[in-house]
Design a protein around this motif. Structure first.
Motif, PDB file in Angstrom:
ATOM      1  N   ASP A 168       1.961  -5.199  -7.041  1.00  0.00           N
ATOM      2  CA  ASP A 168       2.146  -6.640  -6.850  1.00  0.00           C
ATOM      3  C   ASP A 168       2.626  -7.288  -8.148  1.00  0.00           C
ATOM      4  O   ASP A 168       3.542  -8.117  -8.134  1.00  0.00           O
ATOM      5  CB  ASP A 168       0.839  -7.275  -6.367  1.00  0.00           C
ATOM      6  CG  ASP A 168       1.016  -8.732  -5.994  1.00  0.00           C
ATOM      7  OD1 ASP A 168       1.961  -9.048  -5.233  1.00  0.00           O
ATOM      8  OD2 ASP A 168       0.204  -9.563  -6.463  1.00  0.00           O
ATOM      9  N   ASN A 169       2.027  -6.906  -9.272  1.00  0.00           N
ATOM     10  CA  ASN A 169       2.451  -7.450 -10.577  1.00  0.00           C
ATOM     11  C   ASN A 169       3.891  -7.055 -10.893  1.00  0.00           C
ATOM     12  O   ASN A 169       4.674  -7.876 -11.386  1.00  0.00           O
ATOM     13  CB  ASN A 169       1.521  -6.982 -11.689  1.00  0.00           C
ATOM     14  CG  ASN A 169       0.167  -7.657 -11.622  1.00  0.00           C
ATOM     15  OD1 ASN A 169       0.030  -8.760 -11.103  1.00  0.00           O
ATOM     16  ND2 ASN A 169      -0.841  -6.995 -12.141  1.00  0.00           N
ATOM     17  N   GLU A 194       0.826  -1.207   0.000  1.00  0.00           N
ATOM     18  CA  GLU A 194       0.000   0.000   0.000  1.00  0.00           C
ATOM     19  C   GLU A 194       0.859   1.255   0.000  1.00  0.00           C
ATOM     20  O   GLU A 194       0.571   2.225  -0.711  1.00  0.00           O
ATOM     21  CB  GLU A 194      -0.936   0.018   1.220  1.00  0.00           C
ATOM     22  CG  GLU A 194      -2.019  -1.033   1.203  1.00  0.00           C
ATOM     23  CD  GLU A 194      -1.554  -2.402   1.734  1.00  0.00           C
ATOM     24  OE1 GLU A 194      -0.393  -2.527   2.222  1.00  0.00           O
ATOM     25  OE2 GLU A 194      -2.336  -3.353   1.632  1.00  0.00           O
ATOM     26  N   HIS A 221       2.038   6.248  -7.076  1.00  0.00           N
ATOM     27  CA  HIS A 221       0.731   6.543  -7.687  1.00  0.00           C
ATOM     28  C   HIS A 221       0.246   5.429  -8.617  1.00  0.00           C
ATOM     29  O   HIS A 221      -0.104   5.650  -9.774  1.00  0.00           O
ATOM     30  CB  HIS A 221       0.775   7.879  -8.438  1.00  0.00           C
ATOM     31  CG  HIS A 221       1.312   8.992  -7.610  1.00  0.00           C
ATOM     32  ND1 HIS A 221       0.614   9.524  -6.545  1.00  0.00           N
ATOM     33  CD2 HIS A 221       2.488   9.666  -7.658  1.00  0.00           C
ATOM     34  CE1 HIS A 221       1.334  10.486  -5.988  1.00  0.00           C
ATOM     35  NE2 HIS A 221       2.477  10.583  -6.639  1.00  0.00           N
ATOM     36  N   MET A 222       0.232   4.217  -8.088  1.00  0.00           N
ATOM     37  CA  MET A 222      -0.282   3.041  -8.792  1.00  0.00           C
ATOM     38  C   MET A 222      -1.173   2.270  -7.848  1.00  0.00           C
ATOM     39  O   MET A 222      -1.136   2.489  -6.641  1.00  0.00           O
ATOM     40  CB  MET A 222       0.854   2.126  -9.243  1.00  0.00           C
ATOM     41  CG  MET A 222       1.702   2.648 -10.331  1.00  0.00           C
ATOM     42  SD  MET A 222       2.890   1.379 -10.815  1.00  0.00           S
ATOM     43  CE  MET A 222       3.704   2.200 -12.146  1.00  0.00           C
ATOM     44  N   SER A 223      -1.923   1.343  -8.420  1.00  0.00           N
ATOM     45  CA  SER A 223      -2.764   0.504  -7.569  1.00  0.00           C
ATOM     46  C   SER A 223      -1.899  -0.554  -6.884  1.00  0.00           C
ATOM     47  O   SER A 223      -0.804  -0.890  -7.344  1.00  0.00           O
ATOM     48  CB  SER A 223      -3.845  -0.183  -8.403  1.00  0.00           C
ATOM     49  OG  SER A 223      -3.287  -1.209  -9.192  1.00  0.00           O
ATOM     50  N   LYS A 224      -2.424  -1.073  -5.796  1.00  0.00           N
ATOM     51  CA  LYS A 224      -1.728  -2.122  -5.047  1.00  0.00           C
ATOM     52  C   LYS A 224      -1.515  -3.347  -5.948  1.00  0.00           C
ATOM     53  O   LYS A 224      -0.462  -3.988  -5.911  1.00  0.00           O
ATOM     54  CB  LYS A 224      -2.558  -2.485  -3.817  1.00  0.00           C
ATOM     55  CG  LYS A 224      -1.964  -3.555  -2.957  1.00  0.00           C
ATOM     56  CD  LYS A 224      -2.860  -3.861  -1.773  1.00  0.00           C
ATOM     57  CE  LYS A 224      -2.511  -5.181  -1.148  1.00  0.00           C
ATOM     58  NZ  LYS A 224      -3.445  -5.570  -0.107  1.00  0.00           N
ATOM     59  N   ARG A 225      -2.514  -3.656  -6.755  1.00  0.00           N
ATOM     60  CA  ARG A 225      -2.435  -4.812  -7.662  1.00  0.00           C
ATOM     61  C   ARG A 225      -1.321  -4.627  -8.698  1.00  0.00           C
ATOM     62  O   ARG A 225      -0.586  -5.558  -9.011  1.00  0.00           O
ATOM     63  CB  ARG A 225      -3.789  -5.016  -8.352  1.00  0.00           C
ATOM     64  CG  ARG A 225      -3.834  -6.137  -9.327  1.00  0.00           C
ATOM     65  CD  ARG A 225      -3.769  -7.455  -8.623  1.00  0.00           C
ATOM     66  NE  ARG A 225      -3.878  -8.513  -9.608  1.00  0.00           N
ATOM     67  CZ  ARG A 225      -3.454  -9.718  -9.429  1.00  0.00           C
ATOM     68  NH1 ARG A 225      -2.953 -10.069  -8.281  1.00  0.00           N
ATOM     69  NH2 ARG A 225      -3.571 -10.612 -10.367  1.00  0.00           N
ATOM     70  N   THR A 226      -1.176  -3.406  -9.226  1.00  0.00           N
ATOM     71  CA  THR A 226      -0.122  -3.125 -10.201  1.00  0.00           C
ATOM     72  C   THR A 226       1.251  -3.287  -9.558  1.00  0.00           C
ATOM     73  O   THR A 226       2.164  -3.856 -10.162  1.00  0.00           O
ATOM     74  CB  THR A 226      -0.286  -1.708 -10.778  1.00  0.00           C
ATOM     75  OG1 THR A 226      -1.573  -1.610 -11.395  1.00  0.00           O
ATOM     76  CG2 THR A 226       0.786  -1.385 -11.800  1.00  0.00           C
ATOM     77  N   ALA A 256       2.484   1.624  -3.434  1.00  0.00           N
ATOM     78  CA  ALA A 256       1.469   2.062  -4.396  1.00  0.00           C
ATOM     79  C   ALA A 256       1.173   3.547  -4.236  1.00  0.00           C
ATOM     80  O   ALA A 256       1.071   4.281  -5.224  1.00  0.00           O
ATOM     81  CB  ALA A 256       0.197   1.237  -4.222  1.00  0.00           C
ATOM     82  N   SER A 257       1.058   3.993  -3.019  1.00  0.00           N
ATOM     83  CA  SER A 257       0.784   5.398  -2.749  1.00  0.00           C
ATOM     84  C   SER A 257       1.949   6.282  -3.201  1.00  0.00           C
ATOM     85  O   SER A 257       1.741   7.343  -3.796  1.00  0.00           O
ATOM     86  CB  SER A 257       0.528   5.597  -1.259  1.00  0.00           C
ATOM     87  OG  SER A 257       0.388   6.960  -0.959  1.00  0.00           O
TER      88      SER A 257
END
Length: 94
Positions: free
Chosen positions: A65-66, A51, A58-63, A54-55
């Motif tokens: 993770d990928n 998290e 500026h990306m999603s948590k899923r991105t 990601a913050s």
């Protein structure tokens, strides 16, 4: 050697040639990481969560993770701990 240079060939020390042949890259212990991947790994080394990473970028948590899965594959590791150890031993500054 002169003929090789004139024929547009590159000369490498034999030890470096064998290293590149075995690993695909000179010995760094890691594959070449993109700038964004280095930023993610730096944050991971500092103990950031998915998290927080990601913050920060500026990306999603899923991105994130990928991306981390892709980085793990590049580093040839399976776990976060192994990735951090490999990254610390690599040529990247953290």
């Amino acid at each position: 050697m002169v003929n090789c240079i004139l024929d547009n060939h590159t000369m490498l020390p034999i030890a470096l040639y064998h290293q590149v042949q075995l690993n695909g890259t000179p010995s760094s212990g890691a594959a070449r990481l993109e700038e964004e991947e280095v930023v993610m790994m730096n944050l991971l080394v500092q103990g950031a969560t998915l998290e927080q990473i990601a913050s920060h970028i500026h990306m999603s948590k899923r991105t994130v993770d990928n991306y981390l899965r892709k980085i793990y594959n590049k580093l040839g590791v399976r776990t976060r701990t192994e990735a951090i150890q490999s990254f610390i031993r690599s040529q990247y500054i953290y």
